[in-house]
Motif scaffolding. Structure first.
Motif, PDB file in Angstrom:
ATOM      1  N   UNK A   1       0.852  -1.393  -0.204  1.00 51.86           N
ATOM      2  CA  UNK A   1      -0.002   0.031   0.043  1.00 51.86           C
ATOM      3  C   UNK A   1       0.953   1.207  -0.240  1.00 51.86           C
ATOM      4  N   UNK A   2       0.442   2.258  -0.612  1.00 50.05           N
ATOM      5  CA  UNK A   2       1.238   3.508  -0.930  1.00 50.05           C
ATOM      6  C   UNK A   2       0.206   4.891  -0.841  1.00 50.05           C
ATOM      7  N   UNK A   3       0.285   5.696  -0.077  1.00 52.99           N
ATOM      8  CA  UNK A   3      -0.413   6.840  -0.294  1.00 52.99           C
ATOM      9  C   UNK A   3       0.522   8.019  -0.781  1.00 52.99           C
ATOM     10  N   UNK A   4      -0.493   8.794  -1.664  1.00 52.88           N
ATOM     11  CA  UNK A   4       0.518   9.973  -2.267  1.00 52.88           C
ATOM     12  C   UNK A   4      -0.265  11.136  -1.612  1.00 52.88           C
ATOM     13  N   UNK A   5       0.943  11.947  -0.953  1.00 49.25           N
ATOM     14  CA  UNK A   5       0.670  13.152  -0.203  1.00 49.25           C
ATOM     15  C   UNK A   5       1.795  14.088  -0.724  1.00 49.25           C
ATOM     16  N   UNK A   6       1.485  15.271  -0.809  1.00 52.35           N
ATOM     17  CA  UNK A   6       2.467  16.474  -1.521  1.00 52.35           C
ATOM     18  C   UNK A   6       3.245  15.681  -2.404  1.00 52.35           C
ATOM     19  N   UNK A   7       4.477  15.745  -2.262  1.00 48.70           N
ATOM     20  CA  UNK A   7       5.580  15.179  -3.021  1.00 48.70           C
ATOM     21  C   UNK A   7       6.037  13.913  -2.694  1.00 48.70           C
ATOM     22  N   UNK A   8       5.661  12.929  -2.167  1.00 48.17           N
ATOM     23  CA  UNK A   8       6.062  11.892  -1.768  1.00 48.17           C
ATOM     24  C   UNK A   8       4.998  10.637  -1.708  1.00 48.17           C
ATOM     25  N   UNK A   9       5.474   9.421  -1.485  1.00 52.81           N
ATOM     26  CA  UNK A   9       4.566   8.304  -1.580  1.00 52.81           C
ATOM     27  C   UNK A   9       4.992   7.518   0.096  1.00 52.81           C
ATOM     28  N   UNK A  10       3.746   7.672   1.022  1.00 58.94           N
ATOM     29  CA  UNK A  10       3.898   7.011   2.260  1.00 58.94           C
ATOM     30  C   UNK A  10       3.563   5.782   2.208  1.00 58.94           C
ATOM     31  N   UNK A  11       4.373   4.548   2.567  1.00 58.77           N
ATOM     32  CA  UNK A  11       4.031   3.296   1.992  1.00 58.77           C
ATOM     33  C   UNK A  11       4.253   2.460   3.376  1.00 58.77           C
TER      34      UNK A  11
END
Length: 334
Positions: free
Chosen positions: A170-180
């Protein structure tokens, strides 16, 4: 033309055992595309016949005797032709893109081909703007900006070699990054083999914006003028050749104006027909239309092949026939 397309595709439809109604649906959604080619011919024939009849029954002579010049007589024809050109542009921008996608879907059903997906939900592969990173995912939820089974491939464009692969469940797109979370990394450029490392969670910096994953893929014919202009700039920014796209971009502005060019060309011929009659007008309109579309196809092909500049490839026929029409207009006895 729609009729020619119907009979041309009929054999394929019957060979695949599909109902003729599906072919009718295909032709129906192709009609807006054909309209760009039919309207100029209609304007050409209408101009020739209208002005030809005025000349045949001496009405043009009577108008000149009353002080109304030939240029003033032609003005309403040019105004209506400009309105038709505006209509053609609206159809091209508002109707053709969606109709073209539905006609392609109908043809895929006729030929038993899997329908092409244009939705970003089924896009799966995205090339990074720098050209050195490729994204792949199984599913994307736009509401929460969450990817399922996300892979990021870092490549060396010079050697076209894979240098690093990142994967996350799973990875969530926020601003300029992927939080995984629940991921792993394999570094192929490491000096000691290809080390593999599992990671529970973390942050991966990306250069792309969220819109890069939300854009639906389309063919140039299925794009509006603005969409194609933006897409051309993006492709050029990635370092690819865009001659064909620039040619398509020029044609989106040149094609709607063909009706006005046809009116400019037909007006002097209409006044010169005199007593020759309607059949001569119809025949002349066919000859002029064939000459124009033949020239248009040649310039279009040379522009797409980058033999000519995109501007000349798109506008060459319009400039050639438009200038010929204006030149003949100035030679009229007003």
């Amino acid at each position: 033309t729609p009729l020619a397309t119907f009979f041309e595709r009929l054999n394929d439809t019957l060979r695949h055992g599909k109902p003729v109604g599906l072919l009718v649906r295909y032709v129906w959604f192709k009609l807006p595309e054909f309209l760009a080619y039919i309207l100029p011919v209609a304007v050409l024939a209408a101009t020739l016949l209208t002005l030809g009849l005025l000349a045949k029954f001496n009405e043009a002579t009577a108008m000149k005797a009353c002080g109304i010049s030939a240029y003033r007589t032609i003005l309403p024809v040019l105004a209506l032709s400009a309105a038709v050109s505006g209509l053609a542009f609206l159809v091209q921008e508002r109707i053709v893109p969606a109709a073209q996608a539905r006609s392609e879907e109908a043809w895929s059903r006729i030929t038993d081909l899997p329908p092409r997906s244009y939705s970003y939900l089924n896009r799966h592969w995205v090339l990074g703007r720098a050209g050195d990173r490729i994204y792949h995912y199984d599913y994307f939820e736009p509401g929460s900006s969450t990817f399922s089974r996300m892979s990021v491939f870092d490549i060396d464009p010079g050697r076209w070699a894979l240098t690093r692969r990142f994967f996350a469940e799973k990875a969530t797109f926020e601003d300029d990054a992927l939080f995984y979370r629940e991921g792993w990394v394999r570094d192929f450029a490491a000096p000691a083999g290809t080390p593999f490392a599992k990671v529970e969670s973390g942050r991966l910096a990306v250069d792309e914006e969220k819109g890069a994953f939300l854009k639906a893929w389309k063919e140039p014919l299925q794009m509006t003028l603005g969409e194609l202009r933006k897409y051309t700039a993006e492709v050029e920014g990635l370092g690819f050749r865009v001659g064909r796209l620039r040619a398509e971009l020029g044609q989106k502005t040149a094609l709607p104006l063909v009706s006005l060019v046809m009116a400019l060309l037909a007006a002097p011929f209409g006044f010169s027909m005199g007593k020759k009659g309607a059949l001569v007008g119809v025949g002349l309109s066919v000859v002029l239309a064939m000459a124009y579309w033949g020239t248009f196809a040649v310039f279009r092909g040379l522009g797409s092949a980058e033999v000519l500049t995109p501007f000349l490839g798109a506008w060459g026929a319009n400039l050639l026939f438009g200038l010929a029409g204006v030149s003949l207009l100035f030679r009229l006895r007003t």
